[in-house]
Design a protein around this motif. Structure first.
Motif, mmCIF file in Angstrom:
data_model
loop_
_atom_site.group_PDB
_atom_site.id
_atom_site.type_symbol
_atom_site.label_atom_id
_atom_site.label_comp_id
_atom_site.label_asym_id
_atom_site.label_seq_id
_atom_site.Cartn_x
_atom_site.Cartn_y
_atom_site.Cartn_z
ATOM 1 N N LEU A 3 0.830 -1.210 0.000
ATOM 2 C CA LEU A 3 0.000 0.000 0.000
ATOM 3 C C LEU A 3 0.860 1.254 0.000
ATOM 4 O O LEU A 3 0.605 2.198 -0.757
ATOM 5 C CB LEU A 3 -0.928 0.006 1.215
ATOM 6 C CG LEU A 3 -2.315 -0.612 1.041
ATOM 7 C CD1 LEU A 3 -2.209 -2.096 0.737
ATOM 8 C CD2 LEU A 3 -3.158 -0.377 2.296
ATOM 9 N N LYS A 4 1.888 1.262 0.845
ATOM 10 C CA LYS A 4 2.723 2.462 0.972
ATOM 11 C C LYS A 4 3.525 2.730 -0.298
ATOM 12 O O LYS A 4 3.661 3.876 -0.739
ATOM 13 C CB LYS A 4 3.648 2.320 2.180
ATOM 14 C CG LYS A 4 2.908 2.413 3.508
ATOM 15 C CD LYS A 4 3.854 2.466 4.691
ATOM 16 C CE LYS A 4 4.403 1.109 5.039
ATOM 17 N NZ LYS A 4 5.196 1.135 6.303
ATOM 18 N N GLU A 5 4.037 1.673 -0.902
ATOM 19 C CA GLU A 5 4.906 1.848 -2.062
ATOM 20 C C GLU A 5 4.146 2.094 -3.358
ATOM 21 O O GLU A 5 4.650 2.781 -4.256
ATOM 22 C CB GLU A 5 5.796 0.610 -2.219
ATOM 23 C CG GLU A 5 6.803 0.452 -1.086
ATOM 24 C CD GLU A 5 7.544 -0.869 -1.161
ATOM 25 O OE1 GLU A 5 7.357 -1.588 -2.179
ATOM 26 O OE2 GLU A 5 8.290 -1.186 -0.216
ATOM 27 N N ASN A 6 2.928 1.554 -3.453
ATOM 28 C CA ASN A 6 2.226 1.589 -4.724
ATOM 29 C C ASN A 6 0.969 2.450 -4.735
ATOM 30 O O ASN A 6 0.433 2.715 -5.814
ATOM 31 C CB ASN A 6 1.849 0.159 -5.142
ATOM 32 C CG ASN A 6 3.060 -0.703 -5.352
ATOM 33 O OD1 ASN A 6 3.748 -0.594 -6.359
ATOM 34 N ND2 ASN A 6 3.343 -1.574 -4.383
ATOM 35 N N LEU A 7 0.523 2.885 -3.565
ATOM 36 C CA LEU A 7 -0.702 3.688 -3.509
ATOM 37 C C LEU A 7 -0.450 5.019 -2.818
ATOM 38 O O LEU A 7 -0.573 6.083 -3.434
ATOM 39 C CB LEU A 7 -1.803 2.898 -2.783
ATOM 40 C CG LEU A 7 -3.178 3.544 -2.706
ATOM 41 C CD1 LEU A 7 -3.706 3.902 -4.080
ATOM 42 C CD2 LEU A 7 -4.159 2.607 -1.988
ATOM 43 N N PHE A 8 -0.045 4.979 -1.560
ATOM 44 C CA PHE A 8 0.226 6.206 -0.806
ATOM 45 C C PHE A 8 1.687 6.624 -0.993
ATOM 46 O O PHE A 8 2.443 6.762 -0.031
ATOM 47 C CB PHE A 8 -0.097 5.997 0.669
ATOM 48 C CG PHE A 8 -1.561 5.790 0.946
ATOM 49 C CD1 PHE A 8 -2.423 6.872 1.021
ATOM 50 C CD2 PHE A 8 -2.069 4.516 1.096
ATOM 51 C CE1 PHE A 8 -3.771 6.691 1.263
ATOM 52 C CE2 PHE A 8 -3.427 4.319 1.341
ATOM 53 C CZ PHE A 8 -4.284 5.408 1.411
ATOM 54 N N ASN A 9 2.064 6.833 -2.233
ATOM 55 C CA ASN A 9 3.470 7.096 -2.552
ATOM 56 C C ASN A 9 3.722 8.516 -3.043
ATOM 57 O O ASN A 9 4.819 8.840 -3.491
ATOM 58 C CB ASN A 9 3.969 6.094 -3.597
ATOM 59 C CG ASN A 9 3.145 6.131 -4.875
ATOM 60 O OD1 ASN A 9 2.312 7.015 -5.074
ATOM 61 N ND2 ASN A 9 3.379 5.166 -5.746
ATOM 62 N N GLY A 10 2.706 9.382 -2.950
ATOM 63 C CA GLY A 10 2.858 10.753 -3.406
ATOM 64 C C GLY A 10 2.662 10.921 -4.898
ATOM 65 O O GLY A 10 2.598 12.052 -5.387
ATOM 66 N N LEU A 11 2.562 9.819 -5.624
ATOM 67 C CA LEU A 11 2.348 9.863 -7.068
ATOM 68 C C LEU A 11 0.935 9.426 -7.428
ATOM 69 O O LEU A 11 0.177 10.172 -8.048
ATOM 70 C CB LEU A 11 3.371 8.973 -7.781
ATOM 71 C CG LEU A 11 4.839 9.380 -7.598
ATOM 72 C CD1 LEU A 11 5.757 8.332 -8.210
ATOM 73 C CD2 LEU A 11 5.086 10.745 -8.239
ATOM 74 N N VAL A 12 0.575 8.228 -6.999
ATOM 75 C CA VAL A 12 -0.794 7.761 -7.199
ATOM 76 C C VAL A 12 -1.755 8.498 -6.268
ATOM 77 O O VAL A 12 -2.847 8.891 -6.656
ATOM 78 C CB VAL A 12 -0.878 6.240 -6.978
ATOM 79 C CG1 VAL A 12 -2.317 5.751 -7.103
ATOM 80 C CG2 VAL A 12 0.008 5.517 -7.983
ATOM 81 N N TRP A 13 -1.302 8.716 -5.026
ATOM 82 C CA TRP A 13 -2.121 9.415 -4.019
ATOM 83 C C TRP A 13 -1.188 9.956 -2.948
ATOM 84 O O TRP A 13 -0.142 9.372 -2.685
ATOM 85 C CB TRP A 13 -3.150 8.464 -3.400
ATOM 86 C CG TRP A 13 -4.323 9.149 -2.765
ATOM 87 C CD1 TRP A 13 -4.584 9.274 -1.429
ATOM 88 C CD2 TRP A 13 -5.399 9.814 -3.434
ATOM 89 N NE1 TRP A 13 -5.749 9.961 -1.212
ATOM 90 C CE2 TRP A 13 -6.280 10.315 -2.450
ATOM 91 C CE3 TRP A 13 -5.705 10.044 -4.773
ATOM 92 C CZ2 TRP A 13 -7.438 11.018 -2.745
ATOM 93 C CZ3 TRP A 13 -6.871 10.744 -5.085
ATOM 94 C CH2 TRP A 13 -7.711 11.219 -4.079
ATOM 95 N N PRO A 14 -1.562 11.082 -2.311
ATOM 96 C CA PRO A 14 -0.716 11.618 -1.239
ATOM 97 C C PRO A 14 -0.545 10.621 -0.091
ATOM 98 O O PRO A 14 -1.390 9.758 0.137
ATOM 99 C CB PRO A 14 -1.489 12.865 -0.774
ATOM 100 C CG PRO A 14 -2.337 13.245 -1.937
ATOM 101 C CD PRO A 14 -2.721 11.953 -2.599
#
Length: 255
Positions: A90-101
């Motif tokens: 989740l942290k690397e692929n979703l909440f990574n500042g690119l996909v979502w903050p």
């Protein structure tokens, strides 16, 4: 124990919400659906989210929920709980500042909207009102089942997504279960697809039921593909066992 079915569909279609089960208004089992069903006040009551695995249909609503927490003045950090491996996805692929903050640092690092909290398989943790134990199950990505117990002795097992498995039935049925939220994704004719993808059919579920050693709990069926729902329903009705119910979005069950 009150179970509110926010979503239980195996695919997102009109009238079908993705998997999410709210327990006693504060504990969420998976998060395919949140904000499209719960108003902001109800969202603000959630304290913990348990994630079975990182497939999108089980985590889709977390980003928008975190945004609501951050911007609507709830002043509460919600714990998102799973294994380190699943949380890292989740942290690397979703909440990574690119996909979502990265809402584990927003609005501030001291008081973020969400906090990632690691769970360890078969090690119970005490939450606000519930004792939770995670168990590894058999799916195509790292996946968990959750045993949820309240202070009055009610015990509910949520299998998440899994094919035929062993450990959860051996351990969780040492004491009687009140209910099992179990997936049945495909009809019997697609058993090969089900096994290859780590899912169940009605026939495979019937074999899993035989592994329970104590009094038979209610089986609440979720995650069926809408295209096959009528077929799955007919096949479930052929199982020689009472207490099998296909869940519906919006349903509230008191256990």
């Amino acid at each position: 124990m009150r179970l509110h079915v926010l979503g239980c569909s195996g695919a997102e279609v009109p009238g079908g919400n993705l998997p999410a089960f709210l327990v006693d208004g504060i504990l969420l089992l998976d998060a395919g659906t949140i904000g499209s069903v719960l108003n902001l006040k109800a969202q603000s009551r959630i304290r913990d989210i348990l994630i079975t695995h990182a497939h999108l249909d089980h985590i889709k609503a977390i980003p928008f929920f975190a945004d609501n927490l951050s911007t609507c003045g709830f002043y509460r950090t919600v714990s998102v709980r799973s294994t380190r491996e699943i949380l890292n996805i989740l942290k690397e692929n979703l909440f990574n500042g690119l996909v979502w903050p990265d809402f584990s640092k927003i609005p501030t690092t001291k008081k973020p909207a969400i906090r990632f909290e690691a769970l360890f398989a078969e090690k119970a943790v005490q939450l606000v009102k519930h004792r939770v134990t995670a168990f590894s199950v058999d799916h195509k990505s790292p996946a968990l089942a959750f045993l949820v117990e309240n202070g009055k002795g009610k015990r509910v097992l949520y299998t998440g997504d899994t094919g035929p498995t062993e450990r959860i039935w051996k351990v969780c049925s040492e004491k009687p279960l009140d209910a099992v939220i179990a997936e049945v994704t495909y009809p019997n004719r697609m058993s090969e697809t089900a096994i290859q993808s780590g899912h169940l059919t009605p026939e495979l579920l019937a074999w899993e039921m035989r592994k329970i050693r104590n009094a038979s709990p209610i089986f609440l069926i979720s995650h069926s593909k809408p295209l096959f729902l009528a077929e799955i329903k007919r096949e479930l009705e052929m199982i020689e066992r009472k207490g099998v119910e296909i869940l519906q979005d919006g349903q509230v069950i008191d256990l």
